[in-house]
Design an enzyme around this catalytic site. Sequence first.
Site, PDB file in Angstrom:
ATOM      1  N   THR A  45       0.627  -1.456  -0.031  1.00 43.83           N
ATOM      2  CA  THR A  45       0.362  -0.239   0.384  1.00 43.83           C
ATOM      3  C   THR A  45       0.918   0.974   0.017  1.00 43.83           C
ATOM      4  O   THR A  45       0.177   2.655  -0.788  1.00 43.83           O
ATOM      5  CB  THR A  45      -0.723  -0.038   0.928  1.00 43.83           C
ATOM      6  N   ARG A  72      -9.077  -5.588   1.372  1.00 44.91           N
ATOM      7  CA  ARG A  72     -10.964  -5.906   1.891  1.00 44.91           C
ATOM      8  C   ARG A  72     -10.938  -3.944   3.092  1.00 44.91           C
ATOM      9  O   ARG A  72     -11.937  -4.205   3.429  1.00 44.91           O
ATOM     10  CB  ARG A  72     -10.107  -6.830   3.056  1.00 44.91           C
ATOM     11  N   ILE A  82       0.720 -10.081  -5.114  1.00 44.06           N
ATOM     12  CA  ILE A  82       0.507 -10.467  -6.741  1.00 44.06           C
ATOM     13  C   ILE A  82       1.225  -9.412  -7.383  1.00 44.06           C
ATOM     14  O   ILE A  82       1.559  -9.586  -8.725  1.00 44.06           O
ATOM     15  CB  ILE A  82      -0.596 -11.018  -7.408  1.00 44.06           C
ATOM     16  N   ASP A  83       1.899  -8.372  -6.891  1.00 41.45           N
ATOM     17  CA  ASP A  83       2.468  -7.593  -7.873  1.00 41.45           C
ATOM     18  C   ASP A  83       3.747  -7.122  -8.028  1.00 41.45           C
ATOM     19  O   ASP A  83       4.679  -6.228  -8.759  1.00 41.45           O
ATOM     20  CB  ASP A  83       2.530  -6.217  -6.736  1.00 41.45           C
ATOM     21  N   HIS A 139      -0.103 -16.221  -3.885  1.00 42.26           N
ATOM     22  CA  HIS A 139      -0.883 -16.350  -4.551  1.00 42.26           C
ATOM     23  C   HIS A 139      -1.413 -15.928  -5.922  1.00 42.26           C
ATOM     24  O   HIS A 139      -1.873 -15.215  -6.690  1.00 42.26           O
ATOM     25  CB  HIS A 139      -1.990 -14.970  -4.057  1.00 42.26           C
ATOM     26  N   CYS A 176      -3.963 -24.953 -21.360  1.00 43.82           N
ATOM     27  CA  CYS A 176      -2.353 -25.413 -22.327  1.00 43.82           C
ATOM     28  C   CYS A 176      -1.496 -25.158 -20.896  1.00 43.82           C
ATOM     29  O   CYS A 176      -0.520 -25.829 -21.077  1.00 43.82           O
ATOM     30  CB  CYS A 176      -2.474 -25.169 -23.693  1.00 43.82           C
ATOM     31  N   CYS A 202      -6.272 -18.388 -26.192  1.00 43.10           N
ATOM     32  CA  CYS A 202      -5.475 -18.631 -25.960  1.00 43.10           C
ATOM     33  C   CYS A 202      -5.150 -19.052 -27.433  1.00 43.10           C
ATOM     34  O   CYS A 202      -6.701 -19.263 -28.464  1.00 43.10           O
ATOM     35  CB  CYS A 202      -4.792 -19.632 -25.211  1.00 43.10           C
ATOM     36  N   CYS A 249      -5.058 -22.170 -28.072  1.00 38.67           N
ATOM     37  CA  CYS A 249      -5.779 -23.580 -27.923  1.00 38.67           C
ATOM     38  C   CYS A 249      -6.699 -23.394 -27.569  1.00 38.67           C
ATOM     39  O   CYS A 249      -7.481 -24.578 -27.502  1.00 38.67           O
ATOM     40  CB  CYS A 249      -4.990 -24.597 -26.849  1.00 38.67           C
TER      41      CYS A 249
END
Length: 252
Positions: A28, A36, A103-104, A121, A132, A154, A156
């Site tokens: 942050t 949240r 996740i950054d 995560h 795939c 994708c 596929c």
Amino acid sequence: MDTKSQIVAQKIKGSKHLVVFTGAGISTESGIPDYRSQGGIWDKFKPVYFDEFMSSEESRIRYWEQRLDMEKSLSASKPNAGHKSLAKLHELGILKTLITQNIDGLHEASGIPKEKIIELHGNTRRVRCMSCKKLISWEKAQAMIDAGDKAPVCSCSGYFKPDTISFGQAMPVEETQRAATLSSKSDVFIVVGSTLLVQPAALMPEYAKNAGAFLVIINLSETPYDKVCDVLIREKAGDVLKKIMGQVIHIS
């Protein structure tokens, strides 16, 4: 605060298996909203569950619209003092493992090698085909969207999705098991910027404490481990870690 940071610095300096666990609170300070709290991502958007993503094109389009909105803060974010302090622990050869809920990709951007980072995560800077398993960069996915594909597909015919764990999606088995094993081997375990409410990630400090590790919590709000940790610091992550790192460097 001074005494607490000195104790943590001494423990870090003497550790043989230091594990750091980070959550949204460290990012942050780089301008990335958490999920949240009021004004956070789920305060603004209704999350798209994994089964919705897989079964509905409308849901996939909504998911990607949310991801594009997130990119405004993600693309402008840079590692802050907290990330850089942890990277310094790696440079000094003290940091054994960094486990993150984030996740950054900012820990890797700060200089910590990816093989030392466990992303529980996932990582939103890469995109994976749900069929795939092919990986492409976020930039390539965005180019597909800019070209008119509102929910990239994708070659596929599988659905591309940021390589992160959505609501209702199974946790990555290998990463979770590795995190649990290394947490159980730690002698010092430091939690930074996590409320420790999301399972199974929140079990990592419990594994560490049960194995005898010195447990440190650095977080602005309460966590379930506040009463059992060895040191609790309710301050901003960047300020605290910078101060602790300065003391680590000066301990002979």
